[in-house]
Design a protein around this motif. Sequence first.
Motif, PDB file in Angstrom:
ATOM      1  N   LEU A 155      30.661  35.320  15.663  1.00  0.00           N
ATOM      2  CA  LEU A 155      30.382  35.662  17.058  1.00  0.00           C
ATOM      3  C   LEU A 155      31.572  36.426  17.608  1.00  0.00           C
ATOM      4  CD1 LEU A 155      28.931  33.384  19.841  1.00  0.00           C
ATOM      5  CD2 LEU A 155      31.131  34.499  20.206  1.00  0.00           C
ATOM      6  N   TYR A 156      31.288  37.541  18.267  1.00  0.00           N
ATOM      7  CA  TYR A 156      32.336  38.335  18.923  1.00  0.00           C
ATOM      8  C   TYR A 156      32.261  38.077  20.426  1.00  0.00           C
ATOM      9  CZ  TYR A 156      32.545  40.862  14.491  1.00  0.00           C
ATOM     10  OH  TYR A 156      32.671  41.198  13.156  1.00  0.00           O
ATOM     11  N   HIS A 157      33.369  37.616  20.983  1.00  0.00           N
ATOM     12  CA  HIS A 157      33.439  37.311  22.417  1.00  0.00           C
ATOM     13  C   HIS A 157      34.359  38.308  23.097  1.00  0.00           C
ATOM     14  CE1 HIS A 157      35.614  35.159  25.773  1.00  0.00           C
ATOM     15  NE2 HIS A 157      34.364  35.156  26.191  1.00  0.00           N
ATOM     16  N   VAL A 158      33.900  38.868  24.221  1.00  0.00           N
ATOM     17  CA  VAL A 158      34.680  39.858  24.963  1.00  0.00           C
ATOM     18  C   VAL A 158      35.239  39.224  26.236  1.00  0.00           C
ATOM     19  CG1 VAL A 158      34.656  42.113  26.080  1.00  0.00           C
ATOM     20  CG2 VAL A 158      33.191  41.703  24.076  1.00  0.00           C
ATOM     21  N   ASP A 159      36.549  39.203  26.347  1.00  0.00           N
ATOM     22  CA  ASP A 159      37.241  38.838  27.581  1.00  0.00           C
ATOM     23  C   ASP A 159      37.582  40.163  28.258  1.00  0.00           C
ATOM     24  OD1 ASP A 159      39.090  38.211  29.569  1.00  0.00           O
ATOM     25  OD2 ASP A 159      40.065  36.640  28.392  1.00  0.00           O
ATOM     26  N   THR A 160      36.741  40.559  29.214  1.00  0.00           N
ATOM     27  CA  THR A 160      36.822  41.918  29.753  1.00  0.00           C
ATOM     28  C   THR A 160      38.146  42.202  30.459  1.00  0.00           C
ATOM     29  OG1 THR A 160      34.430  42.179  29.916  1.00  0.00           O
ATOM     30  CG2 THR A 160      35.761  43.507  31.405  1.00  0.00           C
ATOM     31  N   LEU A 161      38.594  41.299  31.337  1.00  0.00           N
ATOM     32  CA  LEU A 161      39.820  41.596  32.088  1.00  0.00           C
ATOM     33  C   LEU A 161      41.059  41.550  31.208  1.00  0.00           C
ATOM     34  CD1 LEU A 161      39.366  40.000  35.621  1.00  0.00           C
ATOM     35  CD2 LEU A 161      38.763  42.270  34.786  1.00  0.00           C
ATOM     36  N   HIS A 184      42.277  44.390  20.606  1.00  0.00           N
ATOM     37  CA  HIS A 184      42.993  44.231  21.873  1.00  0.00           C
ATOM     38  C   HIS A 184      43.354  45.633  22.352  1.00  0.00           C
ATOM     39  CE1 HIS A 184      46.537  42.461  24.367  1.00  0.00           C
ATOM     40  NE2 HIS A 184      45.446  42.645  25.094  1.00  0.00           N
ATOM     41  N   PHE A 185      42.864  45.995  23.534  1.00  0.00           N
ATOM     42  CA  PHE A 185      43.031  47.355  24.035  1.00  0.00           C
ATOM     43  C   PHE A 185      44.169  47.398  25.047  1.00  0.00           C
ATOM     44  CE2 PHE A 185      38.591  46.732  22.850  1.00  0.00           C
ATOM     45  CZ  PHE A 185      38.439  47.745  21.918  1.00  0.00           C
ATOM     46  N   GLY A 190      39.604  52.039  28.969  1.00  0.00           N
ATOM     47  CA  GLY A 190      38.750  51.334  29.911  1.00  0.00           C
ATOM     48  C   GLY A 190      38.676  49.874  29.520  1.00  0.00           C
ATOM     49  N   HIS A 191      37.829  49.111  30.195  1.00  0.00           N
ATOM     50  CA  HIS A 191      37.679  47.681  29.916  1.00  0.00           C
ATOM     51  C   HIS A 191      36.464  47.444  29.017  1.00  0.00           C
ATOM     52  CE1 HIS A 191      40.466  47.295  33.283  1.00  0.00           C
ATOM     53  NE2 HIS A 191      40.677  46.053  32.885  1.00  0.00           N
ATOM     54  N   PRO A 192      36.629  46.702  27.913  1.00  0.00           N
ATOM     55  CA  PRO A 192      35.484  46.416  27.055  1.00  0.00           C
ATOM     56  C   PRO A 192      34.449  45.593  27.816  1.00  0.00           C
ATOM     57  CG  PRO A 192      37.340  45.019  26.459  1.00  0.00           C
ATOM     58  CD  PRO A 192      37.851  46.029  27.446  1.00  0.00           C
ATOM     59  N   ASP A 193      33.193  46.005  27.715  1.00  0.00           N
ATOM     60  CA  ASP A 193      32.111  45.352  28.451  1.00  0.00           C
ATOM     61  C   ASP A 193      31.130  44.767  27.433  1.00  0.00           C
ATOM     62  OD1 ASP A 193      29.974  44.766  30.351  1.00  0.00           O
ATOM     63  OD2 ASP A 193      30.918  46.169  31.714  1.00  0.00           O
ATOM     64  N   GLY A 194      29.838  45.063  27.564  1.00  0.00           N
ATOM     65  CA  GLY A 194      28.847  44.502  26.665  1.00  0.00           C
ATOM     66  C   GLY A 194      29.076  44.923  25.223  1.00  0.00           C
ATOM     67  N   PHE A 207      32.440  50.668  27.415  1.00  0.00           N
ATOM     68  CA  PHE A 207      33.713  50.597  28.122  1.00  0.00           C
ATOM     69  C   PHE A 207      33.533  50.930  29.603  1.00  0.00           C
ATOM     70  CE2 PHE A 207      35.032  50.564  23.822  1.00  0.00           C
ATOM     71  CZ  PHE A 207      36.230  49.866  23.818  1.00  0.00           C
ATOM     72  N   TYR A 208      33.712  49.898  30.411  1.00  0.00           N
ATOM     73  CA  TYR A 208      33.618  50.026  31.868  1.00  0.00           C
ATOM     74  C   TYR A 208      34.886  50.716  32.369  1.00  0.00           C
ATOM     75  CZ  TYR A 208      32.041  48.568  36.521  1.00  0.00           C
ATOM     76  OH  TYR A 208      31.576  48.540  37.808  1.00  0.00           O
ATOM     77  N   GLY A 209      34.692  51.803  33.089  1.00  0.00           N
ATOM     78  CA  GLY A 209      35.839  52.573  33.546  1.00  0.00           C
ATOM     79  C   GLY A 209      36.383  53.511  32.486  1.00  0.00           C
ATOM     80  N   GLY A 210      35.769  53.492  31.300  1.00  0.00           N
ATOM     81  CA  GLY A 210      36.244  54.332  30.210  1.00  0.00           C
ATOM     82  C   GLY A 210      35.321  55.473  29.865  1.00  0.00           C
ATOM     83  N   GLY A 211      34.105  55.482  30.448  1.00  0.00           N
ATOM     84  CA  GLY A 211      33.177  56.580  30.225  1.00  0.00           C
ATOM     85  C   GLY A 211      32.764  56.771  28.783  1.00  0.00           C
TER      86      GLY A 211
END
Length: 286
Positions: A155-161, A184-185, A190-194, A207-211
């Motif tokens: 399972l891959y879990h994304v901690d967006t902030l 780890h970015f 941008g922020h990793p999203d879905g 990527f939210y904010g990353g286009g």
Amino acid sequence: MQATHLLSVGAELGEGPVWIDGALWFVDIKGRRIYRQVPITGALDQWDAPEFIGWILPATKGDLIAGLQSGPHRFSPESGIFTRIAEIDPDLPANRLNDAAIHPSGRLYFGTMDNDEAMASGRVFLLDGGAVRATGIDPCVITNGPAIAPAGDRLYHVDTLARRVSIHPIDAVGNVGAGATFLHFTGDEGHPDGAICDAEGGVWIAFYGGGAARRYDTDGHMTDEIIFPVSNVTKVALGGSDGRTAYATTARQGLSADALAAQPLAGDVFTFPVKIPGMPVTRANS
């Protein structure tokens, strides 16, 4: 590669695209709306939701399961009725459900988050046969994914902030083990999203904010990058007749008036082709 515009919906917070039985389903979380687009006919159907809605997924017991703010609900497209399966975080009224994925076994993993994006009250839960239990994944402000590997063992879990993606083992009964950092970015991505996995175990991340949307192989190397004419890309789904058509939701949320003027397609749905197909979506066992 550049993404191609597909649907004009102007979602405040488009999310949760998924390919079910020849149709693309997705939601507008803040607009409290469910959408279904049928490519063969061009029809775009809509339903209003009574609460913020993070996702819509198929179920084995008929109808669909919707991730409403207060918990997972059964949803009938024919009647428009929502029936609660379980209540989540009744002591945290600012929390809501945010993203989800179905394991090959039919278990449904979903995350919560603080709608104000301030408190680390977001956790990952498991819905299995109608019963809900928390996983051991550490709480964070905004949970995203989870994405499930094709074999169902990871399972891959994304901690967006925190801009961190962790990878966790899943055992035979659905328990999630301790995680290790997968990505780890720290740059301007941008922020990793879905996030979702394709048939080879590659991980597509919006990527939210990353286009952009980017694919990473199982070693964490980027293999594909898709550029969008809007900044807030929220999630990718793989579907179409052969599983090689990608669909991506986007958001208007948080954009200034100037940014919206520069991004008139923000909140719409986009598409692009992929070489590696997605996996057919398993129906949830609840």
